[in-house]
Design a protein around this motif. Sequence first.
Motif, short mmCIF file in Angstrom:
data_model
loop_
_atom_site.label_atom_id
_atom_site.label_comp_id
_atom_site.label_asym_id
_atom_site.label_seq_id
_atom_site.Cartn_x
_atom_site.Cartn_y
_atom_site.Cartn_z
N ALA A 1 0.83 -1.21 0.00
CA ALA A 1 0.00 0.00 0.00
C ALA A 1 0.86 1.26 0.00
CB ALA A 1 -0.93 0.00 1.20
N LYS A 2 2.08 1.18 0.51
CA LYS A 2 2.96 2.34 0.55
C LYS A 2 3.57 2.67 -0.80
CE LYS A 2 4.44 1.78 5.34
NZ LYS A 2 5.59 1.54 6.22
N PHE A 3 3.55 1.71 -1.72
CA PHE A 3 4.14 1.91 -3.04
C PHE A 3 3.33 2.94 -3.82
CE2 PHE A 3 4.60 0.83 -7.54
CZ PHE A 3 5.98 0.83 -7.65
N ASP A 4 4.04 3.94 -4.37
CA ASP A 4 3.41 5.00 -5.16
C ASP A 4 3.92 4.89 -6.59
OD1 ASP A 4 2.25 7.26 -6.16
OD2 ASP A 4 3.37 8.67 -4.92
N MET A 5 3.03 4.55 -7.52
CA MET A 5 3.44 4.34 -8.90
C MET A 5 3.96 5.62 -9.55
SD MET A 5 3.73 1.82 -10.80
CE MET A 5 4.04 1.40 -12.48
N ASP A 6 3.43 6.78 -9.17
CA ASP A 6 3.92 8.04 -9.75
C ASP A 6 5.38 8.28 -9.38
OD1 ASP A 6 1.47 8.55 -10.93
OD2 ASP A 6 0.73 9.70 -9.21
N GLN A 7 5.73 8.02 -8.12
CA GLN A 7 7.13 8.16 -7.71
C GLN A 7 8.01 7.15 -8.42
OE1 GLN A 7 7.31 7.87 -3.42
NE2 GLN A 7 7.34 10.08 -3.21
N ALA A 8 7.50 5.95 -8.61
CA ALA A 8 8.27 4.92 -9.30
C ALA A 8 8.52 5.32 -10.74
CB ALA A 8 7.53 3.59 -9.23
N LEU A 9 7.50 5.85 -11.42
CA LEU A 9 7.67 6.28 -12.80
C LEU A 9 8.67 7.42 -12.91
CD1 LEU A 9 3.98 6.09 -14.05
CD2 LEU A 9 5.85 4.52 -14.58
N GLU A 10 8.61 8.34 -11.95
CA GLU A 10 9.56 9.45 -11.92
C GLU A 10 10.99 8.93 -11.74
OE1 GLU A 10 10.26 13.63 -9.44
OE2 GLU A 10 8.67 12.25 -8.84
N ALA A 11 11.17 7.96 -10.84
CA ALA A 11 12.49 7.39 -10.60
C ALA A 11 13.01 6.65 -11.82
CB ALA A 11 12.45 6.46 -9.39
N LEU A 12 12.14 5.88 -12.47
CA LEU A 12 12.57 5.13 -13.66
C LEU A 12 12.90 6.06 -14.82
CD1 LEU A 12 10.06 2.16 -13.47
CD2 LEU A 12 12.48 2.14 -12.88
N ALA A 13 12.13 7.13 -14.97
CA ALA A 13 12.43 8.11 -16.02
C ALA A 13 13.78 8.78 -15.75
CB ALA A 13 11.32 9.16 -16.09
N TRP A 14 14.09 9.03 -14.48
CA TRP A 14 15.37 9.62 -14.13
C TRP A 14 16.51 8.66 -14.45
CZ3 TRP A 14 18.67 8.80 -9.62
CH2 TRP A 14 19.71 9.72 -9.53
N ILE A 15 16.34 7.39 -14.14
CA ILE A 15 17.38 6.40 -14.45
C ILE A 15 17.62 6.35 -15.96
CG2 ILE A 15 17.93 3.94 -14.44
CD1 ILE A 15 16.39 3.73 -11.78
N GLU A 16 16.55 6.35 -16.74
CA GLU A 16 16.70 6.34 -18.20
C GLU A 16 17.41 7.60 -18.69
OE1 GLU A 16 12.76 5.79 -19.77
OE2 GLU A 16 12.91 3.59 -19.63
N ALA A 17 17.07 8.76 -18.12
CA ALA A 17 17.68 10.02 -18.56
C ALA A 17 19.17 10.07 -18.21
CB ALA A 17 16.94 11.19 -17.92
N VAL A 18 19.54 9.57 -17.03
CA VAL A 18 20.94 9.63 -16.60
C VAL A 18 21.79 8.61 -17.34
CG1 VAL A 18 22.49 9.26 -14.64
CG2 VAL A 18 20.41 10.59 -14.34
#
Length: 194
Positions: free
Chosen positions: A20-37
Amino acid sequence: MANKGPSYGLSRECMQKAQAKFDMDQALEALAWIEAVTGRPLLENGMSYKDQFEVMQVLKDGEALCELVNAIAPGIVKKINRSKLAFKQMENIELFLTACKQLGMKDVDVFQTQDLYEGKNMYIVINCIHILGSLAQKHDFQGPVIGVKLADMNKRNFGEEKLKAGQHVIGLQMGTNKGASQAGMTAYGMTRHM
């Protein structure tokens, strides 16, 4: 999560709270950052993430995480394992966690290997990536950013005279003795005269 049967009782409640603590929006933001870096696409053909299990599958081998910390601090992870063997993938995750600690991440902010590899607590994994983004900003990383910039220490040095001057001040939290007197108070057990 493989080779595990259904959970019951307290184990099930704990698992549900973690999910329940998992937030998909934060996960998508983190994954987009990994792809960008890293410049490495995590999903092929424009696919999208549906749940935390898919996020876990993308990060599970630890390769993208190791490339991420190497982009922030070149050479911090000496060798990234490209093998599909489970213990090599877990070693990649461990190398990432060690690099995070070397960059100054606190132990409470770092996840355990099985949190990612088995998908137990994916919210902690995503939180760790966001904190790594904050640490990257502190280490003057010039690439894309994620998370808040951490504050710098503002250490102050006071002279001996200034320290002694503070000893004579009564703080307001301690109260004050101005206006207090025992006038009108009677001894214990005596009647009060009005």
